[in-house]
Design an enzyme around this catalytic site. Structure first.
Site, PDB file in Angstrom:
ATOM      1  CG  ASP A 145      48.210  61.068  12.435  1.00  0.00           C
ATOM      2  OD1 ASP A 145      47.073  61.198  12.907  1.00  0.00           O
ATOM      3  OD2 ASP A 145      48.934  62.047  12.170  1.00  0.00           O
TER       4      ASP A 145
ATOM      5  CG  HIS B  23      52.303  65.019  14.856  1.00  0.00           C
ATOM      6  ND1 HIS B  23      52.368  63.985  13.933  1.00  0.00           N
ATOM      7  CD2 HIS B  23      50.972  65.276  15.017  1.00  0.00           C
ATOM      8  CE1 HIS B  23      51.140  63.655  13.558  1.00  0.00           C
ATOM      9  NE2 HIS B  23      50.279  64.406  14.190  1.00  0.00           N
TER      10      HIS B  23
HETATM   11 ZN    ZN Z   1      46.594  62.708  14.815  1.00  0.00          ZN
END
Ligand code: ZN
Length: 456
Positions: free
Chosen positions: A321, A270
C-alpha cells in the site's frame, strides 16, 4: 531453457527434495523430484512460490518516514492524507518512474515476484491531462520493464471528493477523470502494455465508494472489465463507513456486494470495518481481501476480521500500500500479530490445527495471484515461473525442520534470507541483490533530491 535446481521445493503436494524446475517462455515447463543437478542448473537452497504484492501506490515510498512526527491536536489518517496531497502536487513523470523502480526493486529483493500498482496520479501539476493521457501509467510500466517485476497495472477512476459527487478538492486535481476520459486512459495503457512481457496485465480500479459514484461504477464495469482484475479501496476507516452509510444507505462492503457483480475477479482492499454478516458475505463472493497490515497499522486503520473470514474460507493476499516499509516477512507477521493483539490469543490465522506460517504464506500466494489475474501462486506446471529461493542455512532458519520452515520465515527471519527471485522466469534477484540495483538506486537518489528541492 533455464533449469533451477533446489535442495527442496514447496510443491502443491508439500515439500519435495532434490527438485529440478524447468522454465520455458516464462512458465514452469516441468518439475522433476529426486533429481540430480546438471552442471548448468541454477542451484538454490529452498524454493517457494513467490508472492504477489497486490496493492501498492509506489510514489508514496518517497514520503516514508516524513509523517511520523506528532503535531498538536490528534493526527489521523486524514492529516496523513493532506501531507500526501502536498507531496503529489510536485511529482514529475521522471520522478514517478524512478520511485516506482526503487519500490519494485525493494519488493523483488524481499521476495515478491509481482505487483498490483493501484495508480491514481494521472495528470499534470495544474490538473490538465498530458498530451499522452496515460503518461504516468507508461512510466509505471517502464519501471516494471526495468526491474523485471510482473505488473498488473490498475488505473484508478477518481472523480469525486466524497459520496454524493462532492467536487474534487485542489489537492486531488491530478487524480480526476470522468468515465469517458478514464476509458480512453485504460485503452491507452493497454496498448502501452503490449510492449511488456506477456504476464503484464491491465485491470481497473474504481478508487472507493467515496471517489467513484454508483452510476459511474456501473458504467466502467460495463465498458472495461472483460474478465480483468477489479480493485477497490473499501471500509478502511470508520469515517468512510459512516459517510457511505449516510449517503448510500448501507455500509460499504454491504452496499458493494448488493450493487456490483463482485466475484473472484475482484479485490477488496482493506475491508477493515465489516460486520460479521459482511465478513461471511464477502468470503462467499470469491473476492480477495487485499490486506495491507503494515500500512493499516501505520495509519491506525484497525485490524481485519481475520479469524471469521478465514473460517468462512475467504481468499486473501497482502500488499504494501503506502510502502512505508517494503517487507514481505513483516507484512505477514504484522497480519497475524494484529489478530493476536486484538484477541489476546496466539496462532489465529489458520483453520483448524496446523502451521500458521504455512497457512499465511500459501494463502497469500494463491489469493495474491488471483487478485492480480496471474496464473501463479503455486509451483505447478503451466504457471508463470514466479519463484523465490531462501537460504535455510541462515541462523534464523537452520534449526528448523522442513514443516517449520515457513513459520521460521514468517516469524523469525528477515527478508535477507531471500537469495534469488524470478518473475515469470526473469531472474531479477541473484545472491540477494537486484541485478540493476546500482543504477536504480542512483537514479532514485537523484530524483528524490530534485523533488525535495521543489517542495522546500
Ligand atoms: Zn491504497
Amino acid at each position: 531453457m533455464t533449469v533451477v535446481f533446489a535442495k527442496r521445493a514447496l510443491l502443491t503436494t508439500g515439500w519435495a527434495e532434490q527438485v529440478r524446475v524447468k522454465l520455458r517462455g516464462g512458465k514452469i515447463d516441468a518439475i522433476i523430484t529426486q533429481a540430480k543437478a546438471e552442471p548448468e542448473d541454477q542451484r538454490v537452497d529452498a524454493l517457494l512460490p513467490a508472492l504477489a504484492n497486490l496493492h501498492s501506490h509506489s510514489f508514496q515510498r518517497a514520503m516514508a518516514g516524513m509523517t511520523e512526527y506528532r503535531m498538536a491536536g490528534r493526527d489521523s489518517f486524514w492529516t496523513w492524507r493532506d501531507l500526501m496531497y502536498r507531496f503529489t502536487a510536485h511529482l514529475t513523470p521522471d520522478q514517478i518512474e524512478a520511485i516506482a523502480a526503487l519500490v519494485f526493486l525493494e519488493m523483488q529483493e524481499s521476495g515478491y515476484a509481482s505487483v498490483g500498482e493501484f495508480h491514481y496520479l494521472h495528470h499534470q501539476k495544474d490538473g490538465s491531462p498530458y498530451d499522452n493521457l496515460s503518461e504516468h501509467s507508461d512510466r509505471i510500466m517502464a519501471a516494471a520493464a526495468q526491474t523485471g517485476i510482473g505488473l498488473t497495472h490498475l488505473p484508478v477512476l477518481y472523480s469525486y471528493a466524497g459520496v454524493g459527487k462532492r467536487p474534487l478538492e485542489p489537492g486531488q486535481k491530478r487524480f480526476g477523470n470522468d468515465v469517458d476520459q478514464f476509458c480512453t486512459l485504460v485503452e491507452q495503457a493497454r496498448s502501452c502494455a503490449e510492449a511488456l512481457p506477456a504476464d503484464c496485465r491491465v485491470g481497473i480500479a474504481p478508487h472507493s465508494l467515496r471517489a467513484t459514484a454508483p452510476d459511474d461504477l456501473a458504467r466502467i464495469l460495463e465498458a472495461q472489465t472483460k474478465g480483468c482484475p477489479i480493485h477497490i479501496h473499501i471500509a478502511e476507516q470508520p469515517k468512510e463507513v459512516q459517510e457511505v452509510l449516510a449517503g448510500l444507505g448501507a455500509r460499504p462492503v454491504e452496499w458493494l456486494l448488493e450493487n456490483a457483480p463482485v466475484d473472484q475477479n475482484w479485490c477488496l482492499i482493506h475491508a477493515t470495518h465489516m460486520t460479521s454478516k459482511e465478513t461471511l458475505a464477502m468470503a462467499a463472493s470469491g473476492a480477495v481481501a487485499g490486506l495491507c497490515p503494515v500500512t493499516e497499522a501505520n495509519l491506525g486503520d484497525g485490524p481485519f476480521n481475520g479469524a471469521a473470514y478465514l473460517e468462512a474460507r475467504g481468499a486473501f493476499g497482502v500488499g504494501s500500500d503506502s510502502n512505508v516499509l517494503v517487507s514481505l516477512t513483516e507484512e505477514l507477521r504484522v497480519l497475524e500479530y494484529s489478530q493476536r493483539l486484538r484477541d489476546l490469543s496466539r496462532n489465529v490465522l489458520v483453520r483448524g490445527e496446523g502451521s500458521v506460517g504455512h497457512a499465511l504464506y500459501t494463502g497469500a500466494a494463491q489469493g495474491g495471484a488471483r487478485a492480480l489475474g496471474r496464473d501463479a501462486g503455486e509451483i505447478a506446471v503451466g504457471h508463470w515461473a514466479d519463484l523465490v529461493a531462501v537460504d535455510t542455512t541462515q541462523p534464523s532458519l537452520c534449526a528448523l525442520r522442513e514443516d517449520q520452515l515457513l513459520d521460521g520465515l514468517v516469524f523469525a527471519a528477515k527478508d535477507e534470507v531471500v537469495t534469488d527471485l524470478w518473475s515469470a522466469g526473469r531472474h531479477s534477484v541473484v545472491g540477494g541483490r537486484h541485478v540493476a540495483r546500482d543504477q536504480i538506486i542512483a537514479r532514485y537518489r537523484k530524483a528524490i533530491g530534485d523533488l525535495l528541492e521543489q517542495i522546500r
